[in-house]
Design a protein around this motif. Structure first.
Motif, PDB file in Angstrom:
ATOM      1  N   GLU A  18      -3.750   3.586   0.657  1.00 56.55           N
ATOM      2  CA  GLU A  18      -4.414   3.198  -0.582  1.00 56.55           C
ATOM      3  C   GLU A  18      -3.772   1.928  -1.083  1.00 56.55           C
ATOM      4  OE1 GLU A  18      -4.572   6.174  -3.599  1.00 56.55           O
ATOM      5  OE2 GLU A  18      -5.634   7.588  -2.320  1.00 56.55           O
ATOM      6  N   THR A  19      -4.609   1.010  -1.555  1.00 52.69           N
ATOM      7  CA  THR A  19      -4.136  -0.259  -2.072  1.00 52.69           C
ATOM      8  C   THR A  19      -5.129  -0.791  -3.089  1.00 52.69           C
ATOM      9  OG1 THR A  19      -3.406  -2.485  -1.483  1.00 52.69           O
ATOM     10  CG2 THR A  19      -5.234  -1.568  -0.211  1.00 52.69           C
ATOM     11  N   HIS A  20      -4.707  -1.760  -3.870  1.00 51.46           N
ATOM     12  CA  HIS A  20      -5.605  -2.391  -4.846  1.00 51.46           C
ATOM     13  C   HIS A  20      -6.489  -3.449  -4.196  1.00 51.46           C
ATOM     14  CE1 HIS A  20      -3.814  -0.335  -8.206  1.00 51.46           C
ATOM     15  NE2 HIS A  20      -2.616  -0.727  -7.812  1.00 51.46           N
ATOM     16  N   LYS A  21      -6.074  -3.942  -3.021  1.00 54.52           N
ATOM     17  CA  LYS A  21      -6.818  -5.002  -2.339  1.00 54.52           C
ATOM     18  C   LYS A  21      -7.097  -4.602  -0.891  1.00 54.52           C
ATOM     19  CE  LYS A  21      -4.654  -8.667  -5.009  1.00 54.52           C
ATOM     20  NZ  LYS A  21      -3.865  -9.900  -4.934  1.00 54.52           N
ATOM     21  N   PRO A  22      -8.093  -3.751  -0.659  1.00 57.38           N
ATOM     22  CA  PRO A  22      -8.362  -3.338   0.727  1.00 57.38           C
ATOM     23  C   PRO A  22      -8.855  -4.495   1.589  1.00 57.38           C
ATOM     24  CG  PRO A  22     -10.061  -2.489  -0.733  1.00 57.38           C
ATOM     25  CD  PRO A  22      -9.018  -3.131  -1.599  1.00 57.38           C
ATOM     26  N   THR A  59     -14.552   1.143  -1.594  1.00 58.41           N
ATOM     27  CA  THR A  59     -14.372   0.446  -2.864  1.00 58.41           C
ATOM     28  C   THR A  59     -13.267   1.053  -3.721  1.00 58.41           C
ATOM     29  OG1 THR A  59     -16.121   1.781  -3.857  1.00 58.41           O
ATOM     30  CG2 THR A  59     -16.756  -0.374  -2.950  1.00 58.41           C
ATOM     31  N   GLU A  60     -12.823   2.271  -3.413  1.00 60.55           N
ATOM     32  CA  GLU A  60     -11.725   2.883  -4.171  1.00 60.55           C
ATOM     33  C   GLU A  60     -10.354   2.412  -3.672  1.00 60.55           C
ATOM     34  OE1 GLU A  60     -13.701   5.938  -2.850  1.00 60.55           O
ATOM     35  OE2 GLU A  60     -15.152   5.560  -4.432  1.00 60.55           O
ATOM     36  N   GLY A  61     -10.319   1.561  -2.657  1.00 65.12           N
ATOM     37  CA  GLY A  61      -9.055   1.035  -2.151  1.00 65.12           C
ATOM     38  C   GLY A  61      -8.460   1.803  -0.998  1.00 65.12           C
ATOM     39  N   ALA A 102       0.840  -1.189   0.000  1.00 66.96           N
ATOM     40  CA  ALA A 102       0.000   0.000   0.000  1.00 66.96           C
ATOM     41  C   ALA A 102       0.878   1.243   0.000  1.00 66.96           C
ATOM     42  CB  ALA A 102      -0.912  -0.007   1.232  1.00 66.96           C
TER      43      ALA A 102
END
Length: 105
Positions: free
Chosen positions: A43-47, A76-78, A30
């Motif tokens: 922020e990450t692609h896989k919260p 949902t935005e990570g 992240a």
């Protein structure tokens, strides 16, 4: 789950972070967006889901901060909010130094 409000002023702080879900031992990479004495936003692609207990490692310049925390919210935005729940004294000093450096910029 209710979104928690920050307990302290948050400062813009961009650094790399690694979160490990303590239940599944899954690690995700992240980036921090902000930082306070009590938590951060990443922020990450896989919260991870809200409520997940995590180990977070933040690397910035030549220092590395490690704490145990909990995901206070995820969208949902990570983006995820992380509340620090356990910080060892050495890591606390690193965190306080980073906050002090940010305040004086």
């Amino acid at each position: 789950m209710r979104t928690e409000l920050p307990r302290a002023r948050r400062f813009s702080f961009v650094a790399t972070a690694e979160l490990t879900d303590l239940q599944s031992e899954t690690s995700i990479h992240a980036r921090t967006n902000d930082l306070s004495l009590y938590g951060c936003r990443v922020e990450t692609h896989k919260p991870l889901p809200a409520g997940a207990k995590v180990r977070i490692r933040i690397a910035h310049r030549s220092a590395s901060f490690l704490a145990v925390g909990r995901v206070s919210y995820a969208n949902t935005e990570g983006r995820m909010g992380i509340v620090f729940t356990r910080i060892d004294p050495k890591a606390q000093l690193i965190l306080e130094k980073w906050i002090e450096d940010i305040r004086h910029k």
